[in-house]
Write a protein that holds these residues in place. Structure first.
Motif, PDB file in Angstrom:
ATOM      1  N   ARG A 116     -10.750   3.029  -2.518  1.00 43.25           N
ATOM      2  CA  ARG A 116     -10.220   4.383  -2.645  1.00 43.25           C
ATOM      3  C   ARG A 116     -11.385   5.243  -3.127  1.00 43.25           C
ATOM      4  NH1 ARG A 116      -5.651   7.535  -3.925  1.00 43.25           N
ATOM      5  NH2 ARG A 116      -6.068   9.089  -5.546  1.00 43.25           N
ATOM      6  N   THR A 117     -11.943   6.052  -2.246  1.00 40.46           N
ATOM      7  CA  THR A 117     -13.156   6.798  -2.544  1.00 40.46           C
ATOM      8  C   THR A 117     -12.852   8.287  -2.519  1.00 40.46           C
ATOM      9  OG1 THR A 117     -14.478   5.046  -1.553  1.00 40.46           O
ATOM     10  CG2 THR A 117     -15.559   7.168  -1.888  1.00 40.46           C
ATOM     11  N   VAL A 118     -13.246   8.961  -3.589  1.00 41.73           N
ATOM     12  CA  VAL A 118     -12.875  10.360  -3.803  1.00 41.73           C
ATOM     13  C   VAL A 118     -14.123  11.220  -3.893  1.00 41.73           C
ATOM     14  CG1 VAL A 118     -11.829  11.955  -5.478  1.00 41.73           C
ATOM     15  CG2 VAL A 118     -10.691   9.793  -4.917  1.00 41.73           C
ATOM     16  N   ALA A 119     -14.035  12.399  -3.313  1.00 43.06           N
ATOM     17  CA  ALA A 119     -15.090  13.407  -3.422  1.00 43.06           C
ATOM     18  C   ALA A 119     -14.494  14.676  -4.010  1.00 43.06           C
ATOM     19  CB  ALA A 119     -15.698  13.705  -2.053  1.00 43.06           C
ATOM     20  N   VAL A 120     -15.214  15.293  -4.915  1.00 44.59           N
ATOM     21  CA  VAL A 120     -14.846  16.612  -5.431  1.00 44.59           C
ATOM     22  C   VAL A 120     -15.799  17.620  -4.814  1.00 44.59           C
ATOM     23  CG1 VAL A 120     -14.667  18.070  -7.481  1.00 44.59           C
ATOM     24  CG2 VAL A 120     -13.918  15.682  -7.576  1.00 44.59           C
ATOM     25  N   ARG A 121     -15.242  18.690  -4.254  1.00 45.79           N
ATOM     26  CA  ARG A 121     -16.058  19.654  -3.508  1.00 45.79           C
ATOM     27  C   ARG A 121     -15.954  21.053  -4.111  1.00 45.79           C
ATOM     28  NH1 ARG A 121     -17.798  16.869   0.675  1.00 45.79           N
ATOM     29  NH2 ARG A 121     -16.495  15.218   1.589  1.00 45.79           N
ATOM     30  N   ASP A 122     -17.031  21.790  -3.916  1.00 46.88           N
ATOM     31  CA  ASP A 122     -17.095  23.208  -4.277  1.00 46.88           C
ATOM     32  C   ASP A 122     -17.352  23.976  -2.987  1.00 46.88           C
ATOM     33  OD1 ASP A 122     -17.652  25.761  -5.096  1.00 46.88           O
ATOM     34  OD2 ASP A 122     -18.994  25.172  -6.734  1.00 46.88           O
TER      35      ASP A 122
END
Length: 438
Positions: free
Chosen positions: A68-74
């Motif tokens: 389960r791989t998560v990215a936080v983006r701006d």
């Protein structure tokens, strides 16, 4: 019914917390090569590593399907493709005294230096703990680059490692002879052997976690375009019946180019399933010709090697550090999965701000057998300890003494003698050890 943590959607609570800072969270699509590359670039940047090349991306990318791989983006950035926060997690088998549990292994936690103090790490880690709880996993586990971060999330140091440096010729071998044989093997043979031998060694070592995916491949230098990996050597011990019982991965390097007798052996991994294998492989490493020093990280804090040489002062501990951190999420399931070193009862009153492990539970242990563990009010006749949830994780594998923690004022004996009672139950015959990174 337990949820599949790999298919859970983005965590609503974390998403709302990040939205307050103009950020958003999304799950990585393991089939999207551009997303995978951008995530790996952000992960490398977070640990101050070089940007991954194509070969590294190819090696690692296969792991994302099982994570389960998560990215936080701006999205306000000029190029929002590279995340400002990363985290990846997966279910992993971890050995506990007398058994094993499936833990939620967390790794790759990074925050871009331009986006600190916006709650990104908090949102990501809290979301993964909620995913583990939804999947009914009893513990979460991780290794850390900074030792001051994860206590706030309820993790406690649970297994320690020592880095050893041995003056090989000074040490002098004292150990008994072994009846099997030691032989050098090729990389492919070593990998084939390791697929059975490493899990067997892991199951005998509390705190050890299964090695899967690219971490297994890199251990054996499958990236042969990297010079250090090409230099890896593999030596195996077979017992009298020809059954492989031990395997060592090592590299030989020069310490003084003008002195051909001063080579240094760097032990990348050593796994054994019998005492004969342990002795035979260590003797092989210490008696290599033209070698002055043998270095071995990620070894036990109570390494038998010290009792196999004539001069123990030839062995120096160059580093002693906490390595595996454990966060107990379900105390009943976690403490029911292990066995105990004595018969008796112990009550633990746990403070957990997140609520997962908060409350009291009682262990009814019979030496060597599965215990009865239940949430309950502590009875007056049961030795009772009060402790925070991070130290519950520290005590879980028996890697630290409850008496030591009580003397330090970190836990409280509600009942006099409760810390000693805890040690009798929880401490094992050997300290827990995680022999790899994840």
């Amino acid at each position: 019914m337990a949820a599949d943590p790999l298919t859970l959607p983005v965590d609503d609570e974390a998403q709302a917390a990040l939205a307050a800072h103009g950020l958003r969270m999304e799950l990585l699509d393991p089939g999207d090569d551009a997303q995978v590359r951008a995530w790996m670039e952000a992960d490398s940047r977070g640990f101050h590593d070089a940007a991954p090349d194509d070969a590294t991306i190819e090696l690692v990318s296969g792991d994302f399907a099982g994570s389960r791989t998560v990215a936080v983006r701006d999205d306000s950035l000029t190029d929002p493709r590279v995340p400002v926060g990363t985290i990846t997690s997966w279910p992993a088998a971890m050995t506990v005294p007398g058994g094993e549990v499936t833990g939620w292994a967390i790794s790759g936690v990074t925050v871009a230096p331009t986006h600190r103090r916006r709650g990104i790490a908090r949102a990501m880690v809290d979301a993964e703990l909620r995913a583990a709880v939804a999947a009914e996993l009893p513990v979460a586990i991780l290794t850390v680059s900074e030792a001051t971060i994860y206590t706030r999330y309820g993790f406690g140091p649970a297994a320690w490692t020592a880095a050893l440096e041995v003056q090989a010729k000074r040490a002098g071998w004292l150990g008994a002879e072994t009846p099997g044989r030691v032989q050098l093997v090729e990389r492919a043979t070593a990998m084939e052997t390791a697929r059975e031998l490493l899990p067997a060694a892991r199951r005998a070592t509390p705190g050890d976690v299964q090695v899967v995916g690219h971490r297994f491949d890199r251990l054996f230098g499958s990236r042969t375009d990297e010079p250090e990996l090409r230099r890896r050597r593999f030596v195996r011990y077979d017992d009298e019946d020809g059954v492989p019982r031990g395997l060592a991965v090592y590299v030989v390097g020069e310490e003084d180019p003008a002195d051909f007798t001063s080579h240094v052996v760097e032990v990348r991994h050593l796994a054994t399933t019998t005492d004969d294998a342990y002795r035979a492989l260590w003797r092989y490493l210490l008696e290599l010709d033209l070698v002055r020093t043998v270095r071995a990280p990620l070894r036990s804090t109570d390494e038998p090697l010290r009792w196999l040489v004539r001069d123990q002062r030839a062995i120096r501990t160059t580093e002693l550090r906490e390595h595996l951190w454990v966060r107990v999420l379900d105390p009943v399931a976690a403490f029911s999965a292990r066995t105990y070193g004595a018969s008796g009862r112990l009550a633990l009153r746990v403070t957990d701000p997140a609520g997962y492990a908060d409350g009291s539970f009682v262990i009814h242990a019979t030496e060597g057998f599965a215990p009865r563990v239940a949430r309950a009010g502590a009875g007056s006749d049961v030795p009772t300890l009060e402790l925070p949830v991070d130290l519950l994780g520290s005590l879980y594998l028996g890697g630290v003494s409850a008496v030591t923690l009580a003397r330090a004022g970190r836990i409280t004996e509600v009942t006099p003698g409760a810390a000693l009672a805890a040690d009798r139950l929880l401490r094992g015959s050997e300290p827990p050890l995680l022999a790899t990174w994840f």
